[in-house]
Design an enzyme around this catalytic site. Structure first.
Site, PDB file in Angstrom:
ATOM      1  N   ASP A   2       0.823  -1.203   0.000  1.00 12.73           N
ATOM      2  CA  ASP A   2       0.000   0.000   0.000  1.00 12.73           C
ATOM      3  C   ASP A   2       0.863   1.263   0.000  1.00 12.73           C
ATOM      4  O   ASP A   2       1.896   1.299   0.665  1.00 12.73           O
ATOM      5  CB  ASP A   2      -0.895  -0.026   1.248  1.00 12.73           C
ATOM      6  CG  ASP A   2      -2.123   0.831   1.065  1.00 12.73           C
ATOM      7  OD1 ASP A   2      -2.330   1.373  -0.036  1.00 12.73           O
ATOM      8  OD2 ASP A   2      -2.880   0.954   2.043  1.00 12.73           O
ATOM      9  N   ARG A   6      -0.013   7.443  -3.124  1.00 10.72           N
ATOM     10  CA  ARG A   6       0.480   8.597  -2.356  1.00 10.72           C
ATOM     11  C   ARG A   6       1.928   8.922  -2.700  1.00 10.72           C
ATOM     12  O   ARG A   6       2.315  10.080  -2.767  1.00 10.72           O
ATOM     13  CB  ARG A   6       0.319   8.329  -0.848  1.00 10.72           C
ATOM     14  CG  ARG A   6      -1.101   8.573  -0.366  1.00 10.72           C
ATOM     15  CD  ARG A   6      -1.356   7.938   0.962  1.00 10.72           C
ATOM     16  NE  ARG A   6      -1.499   6.495   0.832  1.00 10.72           N
ATOM     17  CZ  ARG A   6      -1.442   5.651   1.842  1.00 10.72           C
ATOM     18  NH1 ARG A   6      -1.189   6.092   3.065  1.00 10.72           N
ATOM     19  NH2 ARG A   6      -1.611   4.360   1.635  1.00 10.72           N
ATOM     20  N   HIS A  19       2.558   2.900  -9.124  1.00  8.93           N
ATOM     21  CA  HIS A  19       2.436   1.447  -9.286  1.00  8.93           C
ATOM     22  C   HIS A  19       3.669   0.884  -9.990  1.00  8.93           C
ATOM     23  O   HIS A  19       4.155  -0.194  -9.657  1.00  8.93           O
ATOM     24  CB  HIS A  19       1.168   1.095 -10.062  1.00  8.93           C
ATOM     25  CG  HIS A  19      -0.099   1.468  -9.333  1.00  8.93           C
ATOM     26  ND1 HIS A  19      -0.286   1.190  -7.994  1.00  8.93           N
ATOM     27  CD2 HIS A  19      -1.232   2.106  -9.740  1.00  8.93           C
ATOM     28  CE1 HIS A  19      -1.482   1.629  -7.611  1.00  8.93           C
ATOM     29  NE2 HIS A  19      -2.078   2.200  -8.653  1.00  8.93           N
ATOM     30  N   LEU A 113      12.783 -19.992  -2.912  1.00  9.07           N
ATOM     31  CA  LEU A 113      11.759 -19.129  -2.300  1.00  9.07           C
ATOM     32  C   LEU A 113      10.469 -19.358  -3.064  1.00  9.07           C
ATOM     33  O   LEU A 113      10.490 -19.465  -4.294  1.00  9.07           O
ATOM     34  CB  LEU A 113      12.196 -17.659  -2.439  1.00  9.07           C
ATOM     35  CG  LEU A 113      11.148 -16.563  -2.219  1.00  9.07           C
ATOM     36  CD1 LEU A 113      10.743 -16.476  -0.755  1.00  9.07           C
ATOM     37  CD2 LEU A 113      11.676 -15.205  -2.681  1.00  9.07           C
ATOM     38  N   ARG A 166       2.303  -4.583   6.702  1.00  9.15           N
ATOM     39  CA  ARG A 166       1.455  -3.671   5.930  1.00  9.15           C
ATOM     40  C   ARG A 166       2.149  -2.327   5.845  1.00  9.15           C
ATOM     41  O   ARG A 166       2.472  -1.716   6.858  1.00  9.15           O
ATOM     42  CB  ARG A 166       0.092  -3.494   6.571  1.00  9.15           C
ATOM     43  CG  ARG A 166      -0.720  -2.391   5.889  1.00  9.15           C
ATOM     44  CD  ARG A 166      -2.061  -2.846   5.427  1.00  9.15           C
ATOM     45  NE  ARG A 166      -2.687  -1.872   4.542  1.00  9.15           N
ATOM     46  CZ  ARG A 166      -3.959  -1.894   4.222  1.00  9.15           C
ATOM     47  NH1 ARG A 166      -4.732  -2.831   4.727  1.00  9.15           N
ATOM     48  NH2 ARG A 166      -4.461  -1.004   3.396  1.00  9.15           N
TER      49      ARG A 166
HETATM   50  C1  IPE Z   1      -1.081   0.067  -4.217  1.00 16.20           C
HETATM   51  O1  IPE Z   1      -1.162   1.226  -3.469  1.00 16.20           O
HETATM   52  C2  IPE Z   1      -2.139  -0.965  -3.943  1.00 16.20           C
HETATM   53  C3  IPE Z   1      -2.784  -1.536  -5.163  1.00 16.20           C
HETATM   54  C4  IPE Z   1      -4.061  -1.900  -5.134  1.00 16.20           C
HETATM   55  C5  IPE Z   1      -2.054  -1.781  -6.400  1.00 16.20           C
HETATM   56  P1  IPE Z   1      -2.387   2.222  -3.503  1.00 16.20           P
HETATM   57  O2  IPE Z   1      -2.841   2.414  -4.898  1.00 16.20           O
HETATM   58  O3  IPE Z   1      -3.449   1.767  -2.535  1.00 16.20           O
HETATM   59  O4  IPE Z   1      -1.725   3.566  -2.961  1.00 16.20           O
HETATM   60  P2  IPE Z   1      -2.387   4.702  -2.057  1.00 16.20           P
HETATM   61  O5  IPE Z   1      -3.043   4.038  -0.898  1.00 16.20           O
HETATM   62  O6  IPE Z   1      -3.359   5.435  -2.912  1.00 16.20           O
HETATM   63  O7  IPE Z   1      -1.234   5.544  -1.656  1.00 16.20           O
HETATM   64 MG    MG Z   2      -4.114   2.288  -0.682  1.00 22.45          MG
END
Ligand code: IPE
Ligand code: MG
Length: 226
Positions: A2, A6, A19, A113, A166
């Protein structure tokens, strides 16, 4: 994983740039895990709820997933890494589904792994599909117990996770491996996923090492057993 959005926003970049950076971060974390002797790494890449995002972001995420499957799997295989995907795969395009099948087949005997991507995955979905399998097999109700159900989950052949990480500051599980996390140590960090690197991983592992895992027993019992 996550915090991609941002991370990009902080740099006045489009979310997809975050991403993309997230894929790079993942490459580094896979390498760091392999180097540290971690045997299982499971990442939550796309939840069953992520379809609710704007159509454009969903398409870009699918595109990125496809590119990663096309470009990264050979390197995983060279590094003796087994690749798996768990989730409702029928939700993806035929192309993605076939790339996943090929990647799993190519890497199935690798031993260094096991790297698992949860995609179109939800912990509740996993439990429901396990119950469906038991019922479809006609298992009598008296034989439905924790171990019978656990054997039908998507990653039944892997140990339950020791550590859950997380990133991005949120402190929730968000429907990840609900069943398997029952005794997992939870670690929350404000670090945004694109910045989560080997140093950040070591901080998480260091925190894990301070935990006492009792599995319901007393502290004294645990100490005398070790
Ligand atoms: C990546 O982070 C999670 C995915 C679903 C690919 P976010 O897209 O949730 O990033 P934030 O929370 O907006 O910063
Ligand atoms: Mg997010």
């Amino acid at each position: 994983m996550d915090g991609n959005g941002r991370w990009a926003k902080n740099r006045l970049m489009p979310r997809v740039a975050g991403h993309r950076k997230g894929v790079e971060a993942l490459r580094g974390v896979i390498r760091a895990c392999a180097e540290r002797g971690v045997l299982y790494l499971t990442v939550f890449a796309f939840s069953s709820e992520n379809w609710r995002r704007p159509q454009e972001e969903v398409s870009l995420l699918m595109e990125l997933f496809m590119r990663a499957l096309e470009n990264e799997v050979a390197r995983l295989h060279e590094n003796n890494i087994r690749f798996r995907v768990i989730g409702e795969l029928s939700g993806f395009s035929e192309r993605i589904q076939s790339l996943i099948r090929d990647a799993e087949a190519l890497t199935r005997d690798n031993t260094r792994l096991t790297f698992t991507v949860a995609a179109n995955y939800g912990g509740r979905w996993d439990i429901v599909q396990a119950v469906q399998k038991l019922m479809a097999a006609g298992v009598p109700w008296e034989e439905v117990n924790e171990s019978a159900l656990a054997q039908q989950l998507s990653i039944a052949d892997m140990p339950e996770p020791d550590l859950f990480i997380r990133t991005g500051g949120e402190q929730r599980i968000s429907n990840f491996l609900l069943w398997q996390l029952a005794y997992t140590e939870l670690y929350f960090t404000g670090t945004l996923w694109p910045e989560f690197d080997a140093v950040a991983l070591d901080a998480a592992i260091a925190s894990y090492r301070t935990r006492e895992r009792r599995f319901g027993r007393t502290s004294e019992q645990v100490k005398s057993a070790s």
